[in-house]
Design a protein around this motif. Sequence first.
Motif, PDB file in Angstrom:
ATOM      1  N   ALA A 105      -8.159  -4.202   0.172  1.00 25.09           N
ATOM      2  CA  ALA A 105      -6.795  -4.685   0.402  1.00 25.09           C
ATOM      3  C   ALA A 105      -5.803  -3.531   0.449  1.00 25.09           C
ATOM      4  O   ALA A 105      -4.901  -3.502   1.301  1.00 25.09           O
ATOM      5  CB  ALA A 105      -6.415  -5.685  -0.690  1.00 25.09           C
ATOM      6  N   ARG A 106      -5.952  -2.562  -0.453  1.00 26.99           N
ATOM      7  CA  ARG A 106      -5.057  -1.394  -0.433  1.00 26.99           C
ATOM      8  C   ARG A 106      -5.189  -0.641   0.890  1.00 26.99           C
ATOM      9  O   ARG A 106      -4.207  -0.109   1.416  1.00 26.99           O
ATOM     10  CB  ARG A 106      -5.371  -0.465  -1.607  1.00 26.99           C
ATOM     11  CG  ARG A 106      -4.963  -1.009  -2.968  1.00 26.99           C
ATOM     12  CD  ARG A 106      -4.960   0.087  -4.028  1.00 26.99           C
ATOM     13  NE  ARG A 106      -6.260   0.724  -4.162  1.00 26.99           N
ATOM     14  CZ  ARG A 106      -7.215   0.321  -4.993  1.00 26.99           C
ATOM     15  NH1 ARG A 106      -7.012  -0.754  -5.751  1.00 26.99           N
ATOM     16  NH2 ARG A 106      -8.360   0.967  -5.080  1.00 26.99           N
ATOM     17  N   MET A 107      -6.398  -0.585   1.413  1.00 28.72           N
ATOM     18  CA  MET A 107      -6.619   0.075   2.694  1.00 28.72           C
ATOM     19  C   MET A 107      -5.798  -0.601   3.790  1.00 28.72           C
ATOM     20  O   MET A 107      -5.130   0.075   4.593  1.00 28.72           O
ATOM     21  CB  MET A 107      -8.109   0.041   3.031  1.00 28.72           C
ATOM     22  CG  MET A 107      -8.488   0.674   4.356  1.00 28.72           C
ATOM     23  SD  MET A 107     -10.258   0.429   4.734  1.00 28.72           S
ATOM     24  CE  MET A 107     -10.255  -1.328   5.211  1.00 28.72           C
ATOM     25  N   PHE A 108      -5.830  -1.920   3.830  1.00 27.21           N
ATOM     26  CA  PHE A 108      -5.043  -2.645   4.829  1.00 27.21           C
ATOM     27  C   PHE A 108      -3.546  -2.434   4.607  1.00 27.21           C
ATOM     28  O   PHE A 108      -2.790  -2.254   5.575  1.00 27.21           O
ATOM     29  CB  PHE A 108      -5.383  -4.135   4.802  1.00 27.21           C
ATOM     30  CG  PHE A 108      -6.607  -4.493   5.600  1.00 27.21           C
ATOM     31  CD1 PHE A 108      -6.525  -4.656   6.973  1.00 27.21           C
ATOM     32  CD2 PHE A 108      -7.843  -4.664   4.978  1.00 27.21           C
ATOM     33  CE1 PHE A 108      -7.653  -4.984   7.715  1.00 27.21           C
ATOM     34  CE2 PHE A 108      -8.970  -4.989   5.721  1.00 27.21           C
ATOM     35  CZ  PHE A 108      -8.883  -5.145   7.099  1.00 27.21           C
TER      36      PHE A 108
ATOM     37  N   GLU B 122      -1.782 -10.936   3.614  1.00 23.78           N
ATOM     38  CA  GLU B 122      -2.673 -10.764   4.760  1.00 23.78           C
ATOM     39  C   GLU B 122      -3.724  -9.705   4.471  1.00 23.78           C
ATOM     40  O   GLU B 122      -4.907  -9.866   4.812  1.00 23.78           O
ATOM     41  CB  GLU B 122      -1.887 -10.372   6.010  1.00 23.78           C
ATOM     42  CG  GLU B 122      -2.772 -10.244   7.242  1.00 23.78           C
ATOM     43  CD  GLU B 122      -2.018  -9.879   8.503  1.00 23.78           C
ATOM     44  OE1 GLU B 122      -2.662  -9.794   9.578  1.00 23.78           O
ATOM     45  OE2 GLU B 122      -0.790  -9.670   8.431  1.00 23.78           O
ATOM     46  N   ALA B 123      -3.303  -8.612   3.819  1.00 21.08           N
ATOM     47  CA  ALA B 123      -4.248  -7.555   3.466  1.00 21.08           C
ATOM     48  C   ALA B 123      -5.343  -8.090   2.558  1.00 21.08           C
ATOM     49  O   ALA B 123      -6.532  -7.775   2.730  1.00 21.08           O
ATOM     50  CB  ALA B 123      -3.506  -6.401   2.786  1.00 21.08           C
ATOM     51  N   SER B 124      -4.956  -8.920   1.594  1.00 16.42           N
ATOM     52  CA  SER B 124      -5.929  -9.489   0.657  1.00 16.42           C
ATOM     53  C   SER B 124      -6.914 -10.404   1.379  1.00 16.42           C
ATOM     54  O   SER B 124      -8.133 -10.354   1.122  1.00 16.42           O
ATOM     55  CB  SER B 124      -5.195 -10.265  -0.434  1.00 16.42           C
ATOM     56  OG  SER B 124      -6.108 -10.909  -1.298  1.00 16.42           O
ATOM     57  N   VAL B 125      -6.418 -11.240   2.285  1.00 20.68           N
ATOM     58  CA  VAL B 125      -7.294 -12.171   2.998  1.00 20.68           C
ATOM     59  C   VAL B 125      -8.257 -11.412   3.906  1.00 20.68           C
ATOM     60  O   VAL B 125      -9.458 -11.721   3.968  1.00 20.68           O
ATOM     61  CB  VAL B 125      -6.460 -13.183   3.806  1.00 20.68           C
ATOM     62  CG1 VAL B 125      -7.358 -14.006   4.725  1.00 20.68           C
ATOM     63  CG2 VAL B 125      -5.686 -14.103   2.866  1.00 20.68           C
TER      64      VAL B 125
END
Length: 221
Positions: free
Chosen positions: A138-141, A150-153
């Motif tokens: 998620a951090r990458m996104f 959205e990053a988490s999903v």
Amino acid sequence: MQPSENRDTKWKGSRDAWLDAAFELLLESGVDSVRILPLARRLNVSRTSFYWFFRDREALLYALIERWREKNTQGLVRQTDAYAEDIVEAVLNVFDCWLDSGLFDAQLEFAMRSWGLQSEEVSREIDTADEARIEALARMFERHGYESLEASVRARTIYLTQIGYISMNTRETLEVRMRRIPYYAEIFTGQAPQTRQLRRFHARHGYEPDADGREGKSLRG
């Protein structure tokens, strides 16, 4: 090294050799089979040599968990932190894990998850690892401009897809996997990979697609 030291090392084995053998038994027959005497027989060393490296069987099992944590969790986290010019390249860096057992060992992951079905302690370790890996993805996104939810999903979608592959013990040829990679990358990021990005990815894994890009061959072995 003196000859006597060579003989002593052969008699005792090595810490890594004991761990390798323990992993093989874990994969073949489950954690109940990971015991000192069968390991000593497999290594052709004295049972007492085990105690040069581990206090007891529980210490060996803990060392297996440590090896898995370092190899797979830290290996994946490092790939999420690798340099990438955009999110597609970042995701391809993560995909390296699924094709290179030096970065992420799928067999070890399968064995650990099977073990976790029998052990609450190992199950908790797996839960912790899952959380850390998804957070890293998620951090990458987020670094590439995606908002938090959205990053988490997207992170969960990548991770749970691959864990599904591992848990189902899915087998694919390199050619099949490589043909699917561009579509996975686009589904996971919302962006199609560029040809130059795919070429770099292919080169890292010793793969050369045919001219039409649909078929290919491995350049390894």
